[in-house]
Scaffold this active site. Structure first.
Site, mmCIF file in Angstrom:
data_model
loop_
_atom_site.group_PDB
_atom_site.id
_atom_site.type_symbol
_atom_site.label_atom_id
_atom_site.label_comp_id
_atom_site.label_asym_id
_atom_site.label_seq_id
_atom_site.Cartn_x
_atom_site.Cartn_y
_atom_site.Cartn_z
ATOM 1 C CG HIS A 261 -7.421 2.317 0.163
ATOM 2 N ND1 HIS A 261 -6.748 3.069 1.099
ATOM 3 C CD2 HIS A 261 -7.313 3.005 -1.014
ATOM 4 C CE1 HIS A 261 -6.277 4.169 0.513
ATOM 5 N NE2 HIS A 261 -6.589 4.135 -0.770
ATOM 6 N NE ARG B 137 0.986 14.884 7.124
ATOM 7 C CZ ARG B 137 2.104 14.359 6.640
ATOM 8 N NH1 ARG B 137 3.277 14.680 7.186
ATOM 9 N NH2 ARG B 137 2.072 13.509 5.635
ATOM 10 C CG ASN C 90 -8.180 11.819 2.074
ATOM 11 O OD1 ASN C 90 -8.546 11.263 3.108
ATOM 12 N ND2 ASN C 90 -6.903 12.126 1.870
ATOM 13 C CB SER D 139 -3.922 14.939 8.235
ATOM 14 O OG SER D 139 -2.565 14.640 8.021
ATOM 15 C CG ASP E 109 -1.124 8.114 6.618
ATOM 16 O OD1 ASP E 109 -1.497 7.828 5.469
ATOM 17 O OD2 ASP E 109 -0.354 9.071 6.864
ATOM 18 C CD1 TRP F 107 0.895 -3.298 4.407
ATOM 19 C CD2 TRP F 107 -0.296 -3.705 2.544
ATOM 20 N NE1 TRP F 107 0.569 -4.631 4.408
ATOM 21 C CE2 TRP F 107 -0.165 -4.910 3.274
ATOM 22 C CE3 TRP F 107 -1.003 -3.716 1.338
ATOM 23 C CZ2 TRP F 107 -0.717 -6.111 2.846
ATOM 24 C CZ3 TRP F 107 -1.551 -4.918 0.897
ATOM 25 C CH2 TRP F 107 -1.404 -6.100 1.653
HETATM 26 C C1 IPE Z 1 -5.005 11.479 6.715
HETATM 27 O O1 IPE Z 1 -4.204 10.776 5.848
HETATM 28 C C2 IPE Z 1 -6.456 11.259 6.373
HETATM 29 C C3 IPE Z 1 -6.957 9.933 6.669
HETATM 30 C C4 IPE Z 1 -6.336 9.005 7.305
HETATM 31 C C5 IPE Z 1 -8.301 9.696 6.200
HETATM 32 P P1 IPE Z 1 -3.573 11.470 4.549
HETATM 33 O O2 IPE Z 1 -2.638 10.470 3.982
HETATM 34 O O3 IPE Z 1 -4.644 11.981 3.680
HETATM 35 O O4 IPE Z 1 -2.812 12.704 5.203
HETATM 36 P P2 IPE Z 1 -1.586 13.570 4.664
HETATM 37 O O5 IPE Z 1 -1.964 14.055 3.288
HETATM 38 O O6 IPE Z 1 -0.385 12.687 4.629
HETATM 39 O O7 IPE Z 1 -1.433 14.673 5.667
HETATM 40 C C1 IPE Z 2 -4.653 6.132 4.454
HETATM 41 O O1 IPE Z 2 -3.679 5.587 3.645
HETATM 42 C C2 IPE Z 2 -6.042 5.912 3.936
HETATM 43 C C3 IPE Z 2 -6.743 7.127 3.497
HETATM 44 C C4 IPE Z 2 -6.321 8.346 3.621
HETATM 45 C C5 IPE Z 2 -8.021 6.905 2.848
HETATM 46 P P1 IPE Z 2 -3.060 6.418 2.456
HETATM 47 O O2 IPE Z 2 -3.860 6.148 1.238
HETATM 48 O O3 IPE Z 2 -2.940 7.848 2.837
HETATM 49 O O4 IPE Z 2 -1.636 5.750 2.351
HETATM 50 P P2 IPE Z 2 -0.251 6.456 2.007
HETATM 51 O O5 IPE Z 2 -0.083 7.586 2.972
HETATM 52 O O6 IPE Z 2 -0.354 6.917 0.591
HETATM 53 O O7 IPE Z 2 0.753 5.377 2.197
HETATM 54 MG MG MG Z 3 -1.445 8.932 3.686
#
Ligand code: IPE
Ligand code: IPE
Ligand code: MG
Length: 233
Positions: A32, A183, A63, A185, A15, A20
């Protein structure tokens, strides 16, 4: 005192890619992309340290709520990753597994995933498991559905476990989440029954070998009691 043990299975909730990128005024997909580089560092570090299995939560069933261009970029990256780095892992003897429902994924991504799983058959090295369109609740529902369809009249923990995507594989000894969020998730709800949790403040793209060592040290200091009493030394 606790034994200094290496976890058999480490699962990562990757996450913080978006944050970043935001800090650098870059598009989320740049985060990513950097996240993939971090994953590669983590795979190498875990393999070197004798971990048997690593799981990466790459795309959750929730997602799909993200902007379409981010989703497209993510799945394009997965296809590219499968055709390049995963190929190299297979040559190195690693095993590859995908968990989650791959059917709604773009055909190109699905094909790349299928090809690599096929190519890795017979390998004996560390298992690299990637959770794609994975949801813990969805997994449990699917397992129950499988059991219902088999006509079974009763169920126990063992049978249900075997019907999970991870059937026959070790539960995660430790679940690591980056970026300061605390959490699950919807990740490995069934398998996390006795997992240790390590929450790190670093964003996923900043993960490296040093952080893995810190995670392993933290894990080694935990006393896993499994409902029993503290181990006497
Ligand atoms: C959890 O990250 C899912 C993955 C790392 C693939 P999210 O960024 O989607 O989770 P929430 O929405 O903050 O709970
Ligand atoms: C986790 O990083 C990657 C995926 C869930 C695919 P995020 O895209 O959730 O990054 P933040 O939480 O928005 O920083
Ligand atoms: Mg995230």
């Amino acid at each position: 005192m606790t034994d200094k043990v290496t976890p058999r299975h480490i699962a990562f909730i990757m996450d913080g890619n978006g944050r970043w990128a935001k800090k650098r005024l870059l598009p989320r997909k740049a985060g990513h992309r950097q996240g993939v580089k971090a994953l590669e560092k983590v795979v190498d570090a875990c393999e070197k340290r004798g971990v048997e299995m690593v799981t990466f939560y790459a795309f959750s069933t929730e997602n799909w709520a993200r902007p379409q261009d981010e989703i497209d970029a993510l799945f394009a990256m997965v296809a590219e990753f499968a055709d390049t780095r995963l190929k190299e892992y297979v040559q190195r003897g690693l095993r590859i597994l995908f968990i989650g429902d791959l059917t709604p994924l773009p055909q190109k991504t699905r094909d790349a995933c299928t090809r690599i799983v096929e190519a890795a058959k017979g390998n004996k090295g560390m298992i690299v498991c990637i959770a794609l369109n994975y949801g813990g609740r969805d997994e449990i529902v699917r397992a129950v559905r499988t059991l219902l369809q088999s006509g079974l009249k009763d169920v126990d923990v063992e049978t249900l476990s075997d019907c999970m995507y991870t059937g026959g594989l070790p539960d995660p000894d430790v679940i690591v989440r980056s970026s300061g969020e605390k959490r699950l998730s919807n990740f490995m709800l069934w398998q996390a029954a006795y997992s240790e949790f390590v929450f790190r403040d670093e964003l996923w793209p900043d993960f490296d070998e040093k952080i893995i060592d810190a995670v392993l040290e933290e894990y080694a200091s935990r006393d896993r009691r499994y409902g029993s009493v503290k181990r006497l030394n």
